[in-house]
Scaffold this motif. Structure first.
Motif, PDB file in Angstrom:
ATOM      1  N   GLN A 444      43.920  37.534  34.295  1.00 45.82           N
ATOM      2  CA  GLN A 444      44.004  36.079  34.238  1.00 45.82           C
ATOM      3  C   GLN A 444      42.748  35.469  33.609  1.00 45.82           C
ATOM      4  OE1 GLN A 444      46.661  34.738  34.473  1.00 45.82           O
ATOM      5  NE2 GLN A 444      47.694  34.751  36.464  1.00 45.82           N
ATOM      6  N   GLU A 445      41.616  36.117  33.834  1.00 39.86           N
ATOM      7  CA  GLU A 445      40.374  35.587  33.285  1.00 39.86           C
ATOM      8  C   GLU A 445      40.367  35.664  31.755  1.00 39.86           C
ATOM      9  OE1 GLU A 445      35.728  35.542  34.721  1.00 39.86           O
ATOM     10  OE2 GLU A 445      36.947  37.336  35.039  1.00 39.86           O
ATOM     11  N   LEU A 446      41.064  36.697  31.182  1.00 44.15           N
ATOM     12  CA  LEU A 446      41.193  36.760  29.725  1.00 44.15           C
ATOM     13  C   LEU A 446      41.969  35.551  29.199  1.00 44.15           C
ATOM     14  CD1 LEU A 446      41.917  40.550  29.101  1.00 44.15           C
ATOM     15  CD2 LEU A 446      39.900  39.263  28.393  1.00 44.15           C
ATOM     16  N   ARG A 447      42.916  35.127  30.024  1.00 41.02           N
ATOM     17  CA  ARG A 447      43.758  34.012  29.589  1.00 41.02           C
ATOM     18  C   ARG A 447      43.037  32.669  29.741  1.00 41.02           C
ATOM     19  NH1 ARG A 447      49.019  31.956  32.889  1.00 41.02           N
ATOM     20  NH2 ARG A 447      49.626  30.228  31.487  1.00 41.02           N
ATOM     21  N   PHE A 448      42.276  32.518  30.866  1.00 39.44           N
ATOM     22  CA  PHE A 448      41.627  31.253  31.166  1.00 39.44           C
ATOM     23  C   PHE A 448      40.104  31.376  31.138  1.00 39.44           C
ATOM     24  CE2 PHE A 448      45.616  31.354  33.626  1.00 39.44           C
ATOM     25  CZ  PHE A 448      46.263  30.240  33.121  1.00 39.44           C
ATOM     26  N   SER A 449      39.574  32.165  30.256  1.00 41.84           N
ATOM     27  CA  SER A 449      38.138  32.473  30.269  1.00 41.84           C
ATOM     28  C   SER A 449      37.259  31.231  30.134  1.00 41.84           C
ATOM     29  CB  SER A 449      37.813  33.473  29.159  1.00 41.84           C
ATOM     30  OG  SER A 449      38.168  32.916  27.899  1.00 41.84           O
ATOM     31  N   ARG A 450      37.728  30.244  29.447  1.00 45.70           N
ATOM     32  CA  ARG A 450      36.911  29.049  29.230  1.00 45.70           C
ATOM     33  C   ARG A 450      37.082  28.016  30.360  1.00 45.70           C
ATOM     34  NH1 ARG A 450      37.787  27.795  22.765  1.00 45.70           N
ATOM     35  NH2 ARG A 450      36.995  29.817  21.997  1.00 45.70           N
ATOM     36  N   ARG A 451      38.147  28.141  31.123  1.00 50.17           N
ATOM     37  CA  ARG A 451      38.431  27.113  32.126  1.00 50.17           C
ATOM     38  C   ARG A 451      38.267  27.586  33.569  1.00 50.17           C
ATOM     39  NH1 ARG A 451      43.438  25.187  32.625  1.00 50.17           N
ATOM     40  NH2 ARG A 451      44.576  26.732  31.427  1.00 50.17           N
ATOM     41  N   ILE A 452      38.462  28.875  33.820  1.00 51.62           N
ATOM     42  CA  ILE A 452      38.474  29.372  35.204  1.00 51.62           C
ATOM     43  C   ILE A 452      37.524  30.559  35.316  1.00 51.62           C
ATOM     44  CG2 ILE A 452      39.893  30.354  37.059  1.00 51.62           C
ATOM     45  CD1 ILE A 452      42.301  28.943  35.805  1.00 51.62           C
ATOM     46  N   ARG A 453      36.675  30.505  36.319  1.00 53.05           N
ATOM     47  CA  ARG A 453      35.735  31.606  36.592  1.00 53.05           C
ATOM     48  C   ARG A 453      36.121  32.266  37.921  1.00 53.05           C
ATOM     49  NH1 ARG A 453      30.665  31.791  39.183  1.00 53.05           N
ATOM     50  NH2 ARG A 453      30.807  29.531  39.554  1.00 53.05           N
ATOM     51  N   VAL A 454      36.099  33.604  37.937  1.00 50.82           N
ATOM     52  CA  VAL A 454      36.465  34.376  39.129  1.00 50.82           C
ATOM     53  C   VAL A 454      35.216  35.067  39.664  1.00 50.82           C
ATOM     54  CG1 VAL A 454      37.881  36.221  40.078  1.00 50.82           C
ATOM     55  CG2 VAL A 454      38.800  34.736  38.272  1.00 50.82           C
ATOM     56  N   LYS A 455      35.012  34.935  40.973  1.00 46.64           N
ATOM     57  CA  LYS A 455      33.851  35.564  41.616  1.00 46.64           C
ATOM     58  C   LYS A 455      34.324  36.425  42.787  1.00 46.64           C
ATOM     59  CE  LYS A 455      29.466  34.587  43.928  1.00 46.64           C
ATOM     60  NZ  LYS A 455      28.568  33.542  44.473  1.00 46.64           N
ATOM     61  N   PHE A 456      34.167  37.744  42.657  1.00 48.23           N
ATOM     62  CA  PHE A 456      34.490  38.690  43.725  1.00 48.23           C
ATOM     63  C   PHE A 456      33.191  39.166  44.366  1.00 48.23           C
ATOM     64  CE2 PHE A 456      38.850  39.134  42.451  1.00 48.23           C
ATOM     65  CZ  PHE A 456      39.479  39.706  43.537  1.00 48.23           C
ATOM     66  N   ASP A 457      33.019  38.957  45.681  1.00 51.57           N
ATOM     67  CA  ASP A 457      31.866  39.547  46.366  1.00 51.57           C
ATOM     68  C   ASP A 457      32.058  41.050  46.519  1.00 51.57           C
ATOM     69  OD1 ASP A 457      30.846  37.058  46.524  1.00 51.57           O
ATOM     70  OD2 ASP A 457      30.923  36.890  48.707  1.00 51.57           O
ATOM     71  N   GLU A 458      30.968  41.746  46.756  1.00 48.80           N
ATOM     72  CA  GLU A 458      31.021  43.196  46.906  1.00 48.80           C
ATOM     73  C   GLU A 458      31.711  43.561  48.219  1.00 48.80           C
ATOM     74  OE1 GLU A 458      30.539  46.800  45.112  1.00 48.80           O
ATOM     75  OE2 GLU A 458      29.828  44.883  44.321  1.00 48.80           O
ATOM     76  N   LEU A 459      32.639  44.518  48.145  1.00 49.58           N
ATOM     77  CA  LEU A 459      33.331  44.980  49.347  1.00 49.58           C
ATOM     78  C   LEU A 459      32.384  45.845  50.179  1.00 49.58           C
ATOM     79  CD1 LEU A 459      36.018  45.213  50.931  1.00 49.58           C
ATOM     80  CD2 LEU A 459      36.467  47.305  49.622  1.00 49.58           C
ATOM     81  N   PRO A 460      32.127  45.498  51.461  1.00 45.04           N
ATOM     82  CA  PRO A 460      31.233  46.314  52.303  1.00 45.04           C
ATOM     83  C   PRO A 460      31.719  47.746  52.429  1.00 45.04           C
ATOM     84  CG  PRO A 460      31.670  44.190  53.340  1.00 45.04           C
ATOM     85  CD  PRO A 460      32.593  44.301  52.166  1.00 45.04           C
ATOM     86  N   LYS A 461      30.802  48.675  52.481  1.00 44.11           N
ATOM     87  CA  LYS A 461      31.128  50.095  52.561  1.00 44.11           C
ATOM     88  C   LYS A 461      32.022  50.410  53.746  1.00 44.11           C
ATOM     89  CE  LYS A 461      28.813  51.985  49.095  1.00 44.11           C
ATOM     90  NZ  LYS A 461      29.485  52.798  48.056  1.00 44.11           N
ATOM     91  N   GLU A 462      31.737  49.777  54.917  1.00 42.98           N
ATOM     92  CA  GLU A 462      32.493  50.096  56.120  1.00 42.98           C
ATOM     93  C   GLU A 462      33.943  49.615  56.062  1.00 42.98           C
ATOM     94  OE1 GLU A 462      29.966  46.380  57.007  1.00 42.98           O
ATOM     95  OE2 GLU A 462      29.774  48.292  55.932  1.00 42.98           O
TER      96      GLU A 462
END
Length: 577
Positions: A444-462
């Motif tokens: 989706q970010e390829l499609r909306f790269s200029r309008r929408i930003r995606v932020k994924f936090d790091e998944l905890p190891k546990e």
């Protein structure tokens, strides 16, 4: 009394137990308890009264001794010889200095001999950098000790101060109307060893312990150093307790504690006496005690045998039947020939098993099949809108000849469709579910790269190895794009975070779409709470329902207004301990 079918009241367990306990236990227990507690309370109260009287006298005597020392300290503080040493030291010749120093040493020596409570008397004179004391005679002033002494007095604001766990009576002499820095300090160090000896004299019993506790200083002096750990535990639990008498368990032993408080000294004195010692006066009643014990044992044997035969053995059979039922063995009927309450329970238990088998066949299995069918339906869904957009992106990249991004995009697209179309596994690792959701977001970010930003936090190891149902994150992200983010002309944001709680995890998806009003939000929340009654089973409702079936009613989706002003969806999963 409740009468059950086919059970005569004389055969009821309740009637037989009541008669047995009344005939055997009550007379013996009442007699034994009366004798025991009457004797014990009298012995305890007598000892406690005598002890508190002695403790009160001790504190009064200690206060009088401290007042006497303070009077001598005040006399020493006003001595002109010390004032001269502090003010005119530089103007004195060596003979005058020696005479004045010897005079002061002699005077503090007399003061020390006047009371056994005095360990040392020190006069700190900063103007000539000298300290005069009984133990060290004349020595150089230790400025660190001098400053610490001033600080300890200023902090405690008490008659008795503490420095390096030593008790001191400290007085300052100021000059010229200034109270910024004293001309000299008179320090009287109290004799802790002598205080311990006087506390030891309060112990009438070999195993009793006496403690002098200075409240503000939080310092305890004990007649027995090995008992210090017990004292600290008591003070931690009863710091604000000024009760005159307390019974408390410390280090696997019960202690009777008498306590007296002196407001003048801000000090408590207490004695610790083992409860075993308090019971010694009861030796006179040893024959009665043995009679009570033997009678109680006989009563226990009779009651145990009766209870075992009438209640315990039949109850164990019923408990084992319920254990078998809990393990999934729904054909474990109980065979019996009893005509009492347990016979009634056994018959009802067998009937319950038969009805339960019928209900499982008619309802539970059907419900689980329905839920599995809904899951398969959700997993097999491919959004045509998403598919068209994917081909459009490929077409755009092909026109500009961006081979590298075409390769990257086709790999992501392949991984995406491989994950949603596989049928063998209903559960996946959370790390795989998150990876799939990232791939969807990247597409989706390829499609909306200029309008929408995606932020994924790091998944905890546990959290990586936790097993979850497939497709619980990506449909929610897809919903955020479809109903909110696609409509934003710029500055769209999707944020995914992870949290670990006590035996639970949370996955939070929030956006800043601002398209959802409060009425729509309340409607969504209502539909989630009544998901079993909803006519339309959307992707979000399906996820919520699956999580509740698998992890319990407290698990599922929770909706609220995001701090980003959009929708905040929390996936909450309670894990088994």
């Amino acid at each position: 009394m409740l009468k059950l079918p086919n059970i005569h009241w004389r055969k009821s367990i309740f009637f037989r137990l009541v008669i047995t306990y009344l005939l055997v236990n009550i007379p013996i227990v009442m007699l034994g308890l009366y004798l025991y507690y009457w004797s014990y309370n009298n012995a305890r109260n007598d000892i406690s009264s005598a002890t508190r009287t002695q403790l009160t006298y001790y504190l009064k005597d200690l206060n009088r001794e401290v007042e006497w020392i303070e009077m001598q300290q005040y006399d020493l503080l006003k001595d002109n010889k010390i004032v001269k040493l502090a003010v005119t030291w530089e103007l004195m010749n060596s003979v005058e200095r020696r005479e004045n120093l010897n005079y002061v040493l002699h005077k503090i020596s007399i003061m020390k001999n006047s009371s056994k409570y005095i360990q040392d008397v020190k006069v700190h004179i900063p103007s000539n950098s000298k300290t005069l004391s009984i133990n060290d005679s004349i020595s150089d002033l230790d400025y660190d000790e001098y400053d610490a002494l001033k600080i300890s007095v200023n902090i405690n604001q008490q008659r008795i101060s503490c420095m390096n766990e030593e008790l001191n009576l400290v007085a300052f002499k100021y000059g010229g109307g200034s109270k910024r820095d004293p001309l000299y300090i008179v320090q009287i160090e109290l004799n802790k060893n002598y205080i311990k000896d006087t506390l030891q004299q309060l112990n009438f019993y070999s195993d009793s312990k006496s403690v002098l506790y200075f409240e503000t200083l939080e310092l305890a002096i004990s007649s027995n150093q090995d008992f210090q750990s017990v004292i600290e535990r008591y003070l931690d639990k009863n710091l604000e307790n000024k009760a005159t008498m307390t019974l408390i368990k410390l280090e696997d032993d019960n202690y009777h504690i008498d306590q007296v408080y002196s407001k003048e000294l801000d000090t408590s004195i207490m004695t610790f006496l083992s409860e075993k010692t308090l019971r010694k006066p009861l030796n006179f009643f040893s024959k009665w005690v043995w009679l009570f014990v033997l009678s109680s044992i006989l009563a226990i044997v009779i009651v145990y045998y009766t209870t075992y035969k009438i209640i315990h053995r039949p109850l164990i059979q019923l408990v084992r039947g319920f254990e078998s039922m809990g393990a999934g063995k729904l054909n474990s009927l109980i065979e019996h020939d009893k005509k009492d309450e347990f016979g009634y329970l056994y018959t009802r238990y067998n009937q319950m098993l038969k009805k339960l088998n019928n209900l499982i066949d008619a309802d539970y299995k059907q419900k689980m099949m329905m839920q599995k069918s809904e899951l398969k339906q959700l997993q097999s869904q491919i959004n045509p809108h998403f598919l068209y957009n994917s081909f459009f992106i490929l077409n755009s990249l092909a026109k500009v000849g961006d081979v590298e991004r075409i390769e990257q995009f086709t790999v992501m697209l392949g991984e995406y469709f491989r994950f949603i179309t596989r049928d063998k596994e209903d559960f996946v690792l959370l790390s795989e579910e998150v990876k799939h959701s990232r791939i969807y977001a990247d597409i989706q970010e390829l499609r909306f790269s200029r309008r929408i930003r995606v932020k994924f936090d790091e998944l905890p190891k546990e959290m990586e190895r936790i097993k979850v149902p497939r497709l619980i994150i990506q449909p929610i992200i897809e919903n955020a794009y479809e109903h909110g983010l696609e409509k934003k002309s710029e500055m769209g944001l999707l944020h995914v975070t992870f949290k670990t709680l006590n035996q639970a995890i949370s996955i939070i998806i929030e956006d800043n779409s601002e398209t959802l009003n409060n009425g729509q939000l309340k409607e969504l929340q209502f539909r989630l709470k009544n998901v079993g009654e909803a006519n339309e089973m959307t992707g979000m409702m399906n996820i919520h329902r699956r999580l509740q079936l698998i992890f319990g009613d407290r698990s599922g989706l929770y909706l609220e207004r995001s701090e980003l002003k959009g929708l905040k969806v929390t996936i909450y999963i309670e894990l088994s301990p």
